[in-house]
Design an enzyme around this catalytic site. Structure first.
Site, PDB file in Angstrom:
ATOM      1  N   PRO A  50      -2.165  -2.130   3.786  1.00 33.48           N
ATOM      2  CA  PRO A  50      -3.102  -0.906   5.379  1.00 33.48           C
ATOM      3  C   PRO A  50      -4.378  -1.710   4.431  1.00 33.48           C
ATOM      4  O   PRO A  50      -4.400  -1.452   3.219  1.00 33.48           O
ATOM      5  CB  PRO A  50      -2.143  -0.807   5.627  1.00 33.48           C
ATOM      6  CG  PRO A  50      -2.053   0.222   4.032  1.00 33.48           C
ATOM      7  CD  PRO A  50      -1.296  -0.898   3.903  1.00 33.48           C
ATOM      8  N   TRP A  51      -5.044  -0.782   5.277  1.00 28.45           N
ATOM      9  CA  TRP A  51      -6.305  -0.523   5.321  1.00 28.45           C
ATOM     10  C   TRP A  51      -7.238   0.792   5.114  1.00 28.45           C
ATOM     11  O   TRP A  51      -7.907   0.985   4.007  1.00 28.45           O
ATOM     12  CB  TRP A  51      -8.117  -0.931   6.382  1.00 28.45           C
ATOM     13  CG  TRP A  51      -7.067  -0.429   7.738  1.00 28.45           C
ATOM     14  CD1 TRP A  51      -6.737  -0.835   8.632  1.00 28.45           C
ATOM     15  CD2 TRP A  51      -7.526   1.114   8.587  1.00 28.45           C
ATOM     16  NE1 TRP A  51      -6.508  -0.151  10.009  1.00 28.45           N
ATOM     17  CE2 TRP A  51      -6.331   1.339   9.548  1.00 28.45           C
ATOM     18  CE3 TRP A  51      -7.595   2.355   7.527  1.00 28.45           C
ATOM     19  CZ2 TRP A  51      -6.924   2.008  10.100  1.00 28.45           C
ATOM     20  CZ3 TRP A  51      -7.852   3.531   8.478  1.00 28.45           C
ATOM     21  CH2 TRP A  51      -7.332   3.060   9.628  1.00 28.45           C
ATOM     22  N   LYS A 102      -0.643  -9.868   1.340  1.00 32.20           N
ATOM     23  CA  LYS A 102      -1.813 -10.135   2.326  1.00 32.20           C
ATOM     24  C   LYS A 102      -2.487  -8.502   2.253  1.00 32.20           C
ATOM     25  O   LYS A 102      -2.834  -7.421   2.861  1.00 32.20           O
ATOM     26  CB  LYS A 102      -1.504 -10.249   3.763  1.00 32.20           C
ATOM     27  CG  LYS A 102      -2.556 -11.139   4.347  1.00 32.20           C
ATOM     28  CD  LYS A 102      -2.181 -11.087   5.755  1.00 32.20           C
ATOM     29  CE  LYS A 102      -2.661  -9.605   6.777  1.00 32.20           C
ATOM     30  NZ  LYS A 102      -3.885  -8.835   7.013  1.00 32.20           N
ATOM     31  N   PRO A 103      -3.547  -8.272   2.004  1.00 32.27           N
ATOM     32  CA  PRO A 103      -4.475  -7.110   1.999  1.00 32.27           C
ATOM     33  C   PRO A 103      -4.817  -7.214   3.825  1.00 32.27           C
ATOM     34  O   PRO A 103      -5.497  -7.866   4.075  1.00 32.27           O
ATOM     35  CB  PRO A 103      -5.865  -7.225   0.957  1.00 32.27           C
ATOM     36  CG  PRO A 103      -5.854  -8.031   0.948  1.00 32.27           C
ATOM     37  CD  PRO A 103      -4.273  -8.993   0.948  1.00 32.27           C
ATOM     38  N   SER A 104      -5.315  -6.684   4.243  1.00 29.19           N
ATOM     39  CA  SER A 104      -5.832  -5.857   5.327  1.00 29.19           C
ATOM     40  C   SER A 104      -7.526  -6.589   5.491  1.00 29.19           C
ATOM     41  O   SER A 104      -7.939  -6.857   4.150  1.00 29.19           O
ATOM     42  CB  SER A 104      -5.822  -4.192   5.628  1.00 29.19           C
ATOM     43  OG  SER A 104      -7.588  -4.244   6.722  1.00 29.19           O
ATOM     44  N   GLU A 105      -7.472  -7.719   6.045  1.00 33.79           N
ATOM     45  CA  GLU A 105      -8.701  -8.171   6.391  1.00 33.79           C
ATOM     46  C   GLU A 105     -10.413  -7.824   6.288  1.00 33.79           C
ATOM     47  O   GLU A 105     -10.946  -7.726   5.939  1.00 33.79           O
ATOM     48  CB  GLU A 105      -8.827  -9.108   7.936  1.00 33.79           C
ATOM     49  CG  GLU A 105      -8.998  -7.931   8.658  1.00 33.79           C
ATOM     50  CD  GLU A 105      -7.291  -7.830   9.774  1.00 33.79           C
ATOM     51  OE1 GLU A 105      -7.500  -7.304  10.818  1.00 33.79           O
ATOM     52  OE2 GLU A 105      -6.623  -8.232   8.442  1.00 33.79           O
ATOM     53  N   SER A 138       1.177  -0.644  11.097  1.00 35.35           N
ATOM     54  CA  SER A 138       1.062  -0.201  12.613  1.00 35.35           C
ATOM     55  C   SER A 138       2.913  -0.146  12.993  1.00 35.35           C
ATOM     56  O   SER A 138       3.104  -0.991  12.247  1.00 35.35           O
ATOM     57  CB  SER A 138       0.460  -0.480  13.419  1.00 35.35           C
ATOM     58  OG  SER A 138       0.490  -1.685  13.527  1.00 35.35           O
ATOM     59  N   GLU A 191       7.196   0.006   6.101  1.00 33.98           N
ATOM     60  CA  GLU A 191       6.862   2.179   6.704  1.00 33.98           C
ATOM     61  C   GLU A 191       5.146   1.445   7.028  1.00 33.98           C
ATOM     62  O   GLU A 191       4.326   1.705   7.239  1.00 33.98           O
ATOM     63  CB  GLU A 191       6.389   2.244   4.769  1.00 33.98           C
ATOM     64  CG  GLU A 191       5.893   4.029   4.677  1.00 33.98           C
ATOM     65  CD  GLU A 191       4.933   3.995   4.973  1.00 33.98           C
ATOM     66  OE1 GLU A 191       4.276   5.398   5.774  1.00 33.98           O
ATOM     67  OE2 GLU A 191       3.614   4.160   4.909  1.00 33.98           O
ATOM     68  N   CYS A 208      -0.650   8.105   7.135  1.00 34.21           N
ATOM     69  CA  CYS A 208       0.672   7.695   8.160  1.00 34.21           C
ATOM     70  C   CYS A 208       1.367   9.728   7.905  1.00 34.21           C
ATOM     71  O   CYS A 208       2.371   9.701   8.535  1.00 34.21           O
ATOM     72  CB  CYS A 208       1.317   7.065   7.784  1.00 34.21           C
ATOM     73  SG  CYS A 208       1.554   7.243   6.165  1.00 34.21           S
ATOM     74  N   GLU A 239      -0.195   8.243  17.364  1.00 36.61           N
ATOM     75  CA  GLU A 239      -1.091   8.697  16.308  1.00 36.61           C
ATOM     76  C   GLU A 239      -1.902   8.339  16.609  1.00 36.61           C
ATOM     77  O   GLU A 239      -2.647   7.030  16.943  1.00 36.61           O
ATOM     78  CB  GLU A 239       0.283   8.132  15.786  1.00 36.61           C
ATOM     79  CG  GLU A 239      -0.596   7.966  13.706  1.00 36.61           C
ATOM     80  CD  GLU A 239      -0.305   7.298  12.545  1.00 36.61           C
ATOM     81  OE1 GLU A 239       0.094   6.935  11.748  1.00 36.61           O
ATOM     82  OE2 GLU A 239       0.254   5.625  13.082  1.00 36.61           O
TER      83      GLU A 239
END
Length: 500
Positions: free
Chosen positions: A171-172, A196-199, A249, A270, A304, A402
């Site tokens: 995630p970012w 794959k990291p968050s863009e 998410s 997660e 989170c 959230e």
């Protein structure tokens, strides 16, 4: 919604760049031990959330890029998985040393890309180092059922094997730390991976690849940058990926789980949270307010497990609200270059800023009151004032969904049963906390709360030795601890007939 803003302006720092041009990682995919261009030539912009300006761009990966990375990972996994735990441990310890050596540039890159205060980014670096060191040791100490004759004349042996090739989506909100939480146990268990990291926040993940490129065997660790519909979906559906792990998410988790179903691969999720903070009348209210100053607003509430939903006994609600507002009033909001005392940075992107602002607008229309904050802050960048919402009825949108920003809601309850019922009336099940001086209650109430972690008289305290993960809409699987190593491996039973 009447609002008293925490600050009338965001503190701005100097125009000096946090990261020099020659400190950036190569802005390419990292596949089979080298940085390479993508097949499409498309690029994705990376934006500084503190001012909205373009930092750089990275490749917009494709399914074809993923296929190349998976081929490399599959080829490398066999030899890596055949190493002894001690040999893999030595490599992970070297990774930890490299992260520590390059901690300063990693922290500055993280702050540039996410807007975090430098102190927060440095904490992420330290956490990443400890994660690799813990997994380096834990991978050498796995336990299982003792070998023995559980059927007559047959000896059973339990083997713990690597899962194989793991697809990872990070995630970012904690780009470096969440990558470490996945990479370290995946490698310790003998797997290879494609990540794959968050863009929106790929820079520290790419920098990590650069600084450890000569430590790991080629192909064991691969990065493909890009978007969820292209890269993420291919990771979930690829027939040669054995397990896909995502931190993100709820909607992303649902999409990955559904896509993974076609190949019946294992899924480790997660996802989001909406942590209730149950404050009983006998609690140390000042201690709760002081703790929530960090636990609710750390990383601008983009956490989170954040202590974002307070349920306080009606007899002490007014007193507690006053104490929390005083804590929030003292926050310094600013960009990462504005001083070491900055505690609250921007939200990560304009889209997320608009999402959080939308929650506040709807809360205003629904009659909720902002005891402090309640609105965006003026100027460039994606800043929201630290906010405490009161007059929150049961079932309100702001208390059920959230928000993932610097926003805390305060509800009241009249008795213990109501507090437990209301706490559990949420689709999430990641984290919660209970605040009381009653010893029996401190043991009994956590058992009745449906959350993967329940703190008593604290909140958001983590350690690598204990697991992190949720129930219900927050997903399944565990990060950290030996439970993560179990999640990223598989159990094989070998039974030997020794009758004579």
């Amino acid at each position: 919604m009447n609002a008293t803003l925490t600050t009338t302006a965001v503190r701005r720092g100097s125009d000096a760049e946090l990261v020099a041009k020659d400190e950036f990682p190569p802005l390419q995919h990292f596949i089979d031990g080298a940085f390479v261009d993508g097949e499409s030539g498309g690029r994705t912009p990376v934006v500084n959330p503190a001012n909205g300006r373009l930092i750089c761009d990275v490749p917009e990966g494709t399914a074809g890029d993923v296929d190349v990375a998976v081929t490399a990972a599959r080829r490398a996994q066999g030899p890596w998985g055949e190493l002894t735990p001690a040999e893999r441990s030595a490599v992970l310890l070297s990774v930890a040393e490299r992260i520590e050596e390059h901690g300063d540039v990693l922290a500055r890159l993280e702050s540039l890309n996410t807007g975090k205060p430098l102190a927060t980014s440095l904490d992420d670096v330290a956490g990443s180092v400890d994660t690799f060191r813990f997994m380096a040791g834990a991978g050498r100490a796995l336990t299982s059922l003792a070998a023995g004759d559980y059927a007559a004349d047959h000896t059973s042996v339990i083997l713990r094997e690597p899962a194989g090739v793991v697809g990872v989506i990070t995630p970012w909100n904690y780009p470096l730390l969440m990558a470490a939480w996945k990479i370290a146990p995946v490698l310790a268990a003998g797997n290879s991976l494609v990540l794959k990291p968050s863009e929106q926040t790929p820079l520290t993940t790419l920098k990590l690849a650069e600084i450890i490129a000569d430590v790991l065997p080629a192909g064991v660790f691969n990065i493909v940058t890009g978007l969820g519909p292209g890269v993420g979906e291919r990771l979930a559906t690829h027939p040669d990926i054995d397990l896909v792990a995502l931190t993100g998410s709820v909607n992303s988790g649902k999409a990955v789980a559904a896509a993974a179903g076609d190949t019946v691969k294992r899924v480790h999720l997660e996802l989001g949270g909406k942590a209730p903070v149950v404050v009983f009348a006998d609690a140390d209210l000042a201690a709760v307010a002081e703790s929530l100053r960090t636990a609710a607003f750390y990383n601008s509430g983009q956490e989170c497990g954040a202590a974002c939903r307070v349920l306080v006994h009606e007899s002490v609600a007014e007193e507690f609200t006053g104490l929390l507002v005083e804590q929030v009033r003292s926050f310094v909001v600013g960009d990462p270059t504005a001083g070491d005392d900055v505690e609250i940075g921007p939200l990560v992107s304009e889209a997320h800023f608009n999402r959080v602002a939308g929650f506040l607008e709807r809360a205003k229309k629904d009659g909720l009151t902002a005891a402090i904050g309640g609105a965006p802050l003026d100027g460039p960048g994606f800043f929201i004032a630290p906010t405490v919402l009161t007059n929150v009825p049961a079932g309100a949108e702001a208390s059920q969904n959230e928000i993932f920003g610097p926003v805390v809601t305060i509800e009241t309850f009249s008795d213990e049963d109501e507090a437990i019922k209301r706490s559990n009336e949420t689709p999430y099940g990641l984290a919660a906390s209970v605040w009381t001086r009653d010893a029996a209650r401190s043991i009994d109430v956590p058992r009745k709360l449906h959350f993967g972690t329940v703190w008593v008289n604290s909140h958001l305290v983590l350690a690598n030795e204990v697991p992190w993960g949720g129930f219900k809409g927050s997903g399944y699987g565990r990060d950290l601890s030996i439970y993560a190593l179990e999640d990223f491996s598989r159990t094989k039973h070998v039974m030997i007939n020794h009758a004579r």
